[in-house]
Structures are given as C-alpha cells and as structure tokens.
Design a protein around this motif. Structure first.
Motif, short mmCIF file in Angstrom:
data_model
loop_
_atom_site.label_atom_id
_atom_site.label_comp_id
_atom_site.label_asym_id
_atom_site.label_seq_id
_atom_site.Cartn_x
_atom_site.Cartn_y
_atom_site.Cartn_z
N VAL A 140 0.84 -1.20 0.00
CA VAL A 140 0.00 0.00 0.00
C VAL A 140 0.88 1.25 0.00
O VAL A 140 0.62 2.22 -0.74
N ALA A 141 1.93 1.24 0.83
CA ALA A 141 2.85 2.38 0.86
C ALA A 141 3.58 2.54 -0.47
O ALA A 141 3.76 3.66 -0.97
N VAL A 142 3.99 1.41 -1.06
CA VAL A 142 4.64 1.45 -2.37
C VAL A 142 3.70 2.05 -3.40
O VAL A 142 4.10 2.90 -4.22
N ALA A 143 2.43 1.64 -3.37
CA ALA A 143 1.45 2.16 -4.33
C ALA A 143 1.25 3.66 -4.15
O ALA A 143 1.14 4.40 -5.13
N VAL A 186 6.85 -0.73 -11.98
CA VAL A 186 6.76 -0.88 -10.52
C VAL A 186 7.09 -2.31 -10.10
O VAL A 186 7.81 -2.54 -9.11
N THR A 187 6.59 -3.30 -10.83
CA THR A 187 6.86 -4.69 -10.46
C THR A 187 8.34 -5.02 -10.59
O THR A 187 8.89 -5.77 -9.77
N ILE A 188 8.99 -4.48 -11.62
CA ILE A 188 10.43 -4.71 -11.77
C ILE A 188 11.18 -4.09 -10.61
O ILE A 188 12.05 -4.72 -9.99
N TRP A 189 10.86 -2.84 -10.29
CA TRP A 189 11.53 -2.13 -9.20
C TRP A 189 11.34 -2.83 -7.86
O TRP A 189 12.29 -2.96 -7.07
N PHE A 252 -1.89 -8.88 -6.71
CA PHE A 252 -3.25 -8.37 -6.49
C PHE A 252 -3.23 -6.98 -5.85
O PHE A 252 -3.81 -6.04 -6.38
N ASP A 253 -2.58 -6.87 -4.69
CA ASP A 253 -2.67 -5.63 -3.92
C ASP A 253 -2.08 -4.44 -4.66
O ASP A 253 -2.59 -3.32 -4.55
N LEU A 254 -1.04 -4.67 -5.47
CA LEU A 254 -0.46 -3.57 -6.23
C LEU A 254 -1.45 -3.07 -7.28
O LEU A 254 -1.65 -1.85 -7.42
N ILE A 255 -2.10 -3.98 -7.99
CA ILE A 255 -3.10 -3.59 -8.99
C ILE A 255 -4.29 -2.94 -8.31
O ILE A 255 -4.83 -1.92 -8.78
#
Length: 315
Positions: A140-143, A186-189, A252-255
């Motif tokens: 959540v913080a990353v998003a 974002v997923t790569i990072w 899931f949570d990132l999307i």
C-alpha cells in the motif's frame, strides 16, 4: 608339523557379503525413516491447510454458489463460461506480459547488482538495504509513492522529469496506452531486492578454488562467468525464476491500489478478476473454477521454467 589352512566356503563368503551389505544399507534406511518422520508434521500441515482447500475448490468449481444458498451442481458450465469470457483471457495476457517482459529484466538487474556487491564494495550494507527495502515495504505504501510519481499533473515526479526535456505530461495510469507499462516498471523495481539477495548468497557460496584454477588455465572474465558462475548459479536461477512466476500470477494488492484493473480493464490481472468474480459478483463457483485454471497454469509454467533453466545440480 604344519596345519592346513582351509579356504572359506562359498556359502560363508556369500553370508559375509550379505552381512556387510546389510550393514551398509541399514544407516541409509534409518536416515530415510528419520527423514520421513521429521517431514510428517509439515506434510500433515500442508495436507490439512492446502490439500483439503484445493480439493474443496475443485469440487466447488462444478457448482453454482453465492455464499447464501447451498451449492448447486452444474457440471462444467463454469469452465465453459470462462472459455467464452474475454476479460478473463485478457487478464491472463496481462500476467503473461508482466512475466515475460518483467521477470528477465529484474533477474538481469539483480544479477548485475549481486556481482557488484560480491566484489566487496564500500557501503555494501547500506546499498543492499536500500535495494531490498522495496520488497519489505508494505505494498500500500509502495502504491502511494508510485501514485505520486505517476500523477498526471505537473506535480508528478515522472512528468516533472519529462518536462525538463520539453515533453508534455503523460497520463501514466489513466491511459490504456501506458497503464500496463507503468505497472510493469513498478513490479520490476519492487522485485529486484529479493532476487539480488538470493543471487548474492549463491555467489558467496561458490568456491574461490574454481576461479583460481581457471586463472591458472588462462581463462578470462567472460570465460569464467560463462563456465563457472552461470552453471553454479543454476539452482538459484531456477528458484528465482519459479518464485517470480508464481509471485507474478499472485499480484493483487499492487493492482488494487494503483489502478483497480483500469482503465477499461487494461491492467486487470487474473487474481483481480477472481476477486471481482467472488466478492463483487458473489459467484463463488465461477471464481473457484478460475482459481483451478490458475493453479493448472502455474504447474505448467513451473515445468516450463525447470526446462528453461535446466533443473538443479541434483538432476
């Protein structure tokens, strides 16, 4: 006066051979029994909390179930509906794009960073912590951070950087042309840190004698990397690849926090589609059928990953 020495009879020799073979195999049998005994609690735990739910999900996938009424058996109707569902297959294609484009890039960057850190650079601990930090930070913080970076206005960090080169603002997450690419970045990072630590641990486990022997034979850096480093990293590469593929299909949570599958389902992935089917449409039978297909896909992709990497050293 001499005493005649008699040779041992064939039956005695056979008995002695059997006895020595029995002594050799007895420790192995004991080790095997202890191994099975020690693995029994974990096996029971997996069977209870994973095996039974999987069997229940497979059974529910052949039913119509909305969590209110009792499940009603409908055969393969859920699977037939899935095969006709364009959004479901679009979600799978998004997962495949994220996997095929993102995993090799993140693995390559992680390997390069691990090789650099393995040279004993100054500030290695701080650098390793900074790279690994995105993996342990709450998604959540990353998003929230990337929502600020991808803000479509001049306040967004990405658009601020582009404005330095005279490029107009980009709608990173709100345009169907750039949304999936933005999620891919974002997923790569976020995935580099864990891969880097696994590679670093594997690199530190390679015997220096191998490199010294190669130096004596006149091997160069490229030759040593190709014939020593890459083969010795094969088990780590297999582990990283399989866990990355599984993690990709569990995104899931990132999307959910970045795009909620939008715009126009351009970033919908399979887990988010299952979530919508189960907890927004309350079609649990259809959702479990989608989950079964996801499970089968992960099994197939794991086998393919094993073939690509070549298995482990124990093969």
């Amino acid at each position: 006066m001499t005493t005649a020495q008699t040779a041992p009879s064939p039956s005695a020799a056979t008995s002695s051979g059997r006895g020595s073979a029995r002594r050799r195999t007895s420790p192995r049998r004991a080790e095997k029994r202890w191994g099975l005994l020690l693995a029994l609690p974990a096996t029971f735990h997996i069977a209870l909390w994973t095996g039974i739910p999987v069997i229940a999900a497979i059974a529910l996938s052949f039913t119509s179930y909305d969590m209110i009424r009792r499940p009603e058996f409908i055969g393969i109707q859920n699977y037939l509906e899935i095969f006709r569902d364009d959004i479901f297959w679009k979600a799978i294609s998004h997962n495949l794009i994220l996997a095929v484009a993102g995993i090799p890039i993140s693995m390559l960057i992680a390997l390069i960073l691990a090789i650099m850190l393995n040279q004993g650079l100054k500030g290695e601990g701080i650098f390793r912590t900074l790279v690994f930090l995105p993996h342990v930070t709450a998604t959540v913080a990353v998003a929230m951070i990337w929502l600020w970076i991808y803000a479509p206005t001049d306040n967004g960090l990405a658009n601020m950087a582009l404005s330095l080169f005279g490029i107009e603002n980009v709608a990173w997450l709100t345009s169907t042309n750039t949304s999936l690419m933005s999620v891919l970045i974002v997923t790569i990072w976020q995935g580099i840190g864990l891969k880097m630590l696994i590679y670093l641990a594997s690199l530190q486990g390679i015997s220096k004698d191998l490199y010294e022997a190669a130096d004596i034979d006149g091997a160069g850096m490229v030759s040593k990397f190709r014939h020593i480093t890459v083969p010795m990293l094969r088990p780590a590469t297999f582990f990283v690849l399989v866990t990355s593929v599984i993690g990709n299909f569990q995104t899931f949570d990132l999307i959910y926090n970045l795009t909620a599958g939008g715009p126009a389902n351009s970033t919908t992935v399979i887990t988010y589609e299952i979530y919508q089917t189960a907890f927004q449409q309350f079609r649990m039978g259809l959702a479990t059928a989608q989950s079964v297909i996801l499970l089968l896909m992960l099994v197939v992709l794991t086998i393919i990953s094993r073939k690509l990497v070549g298995g482990t050293d124990n093969d």
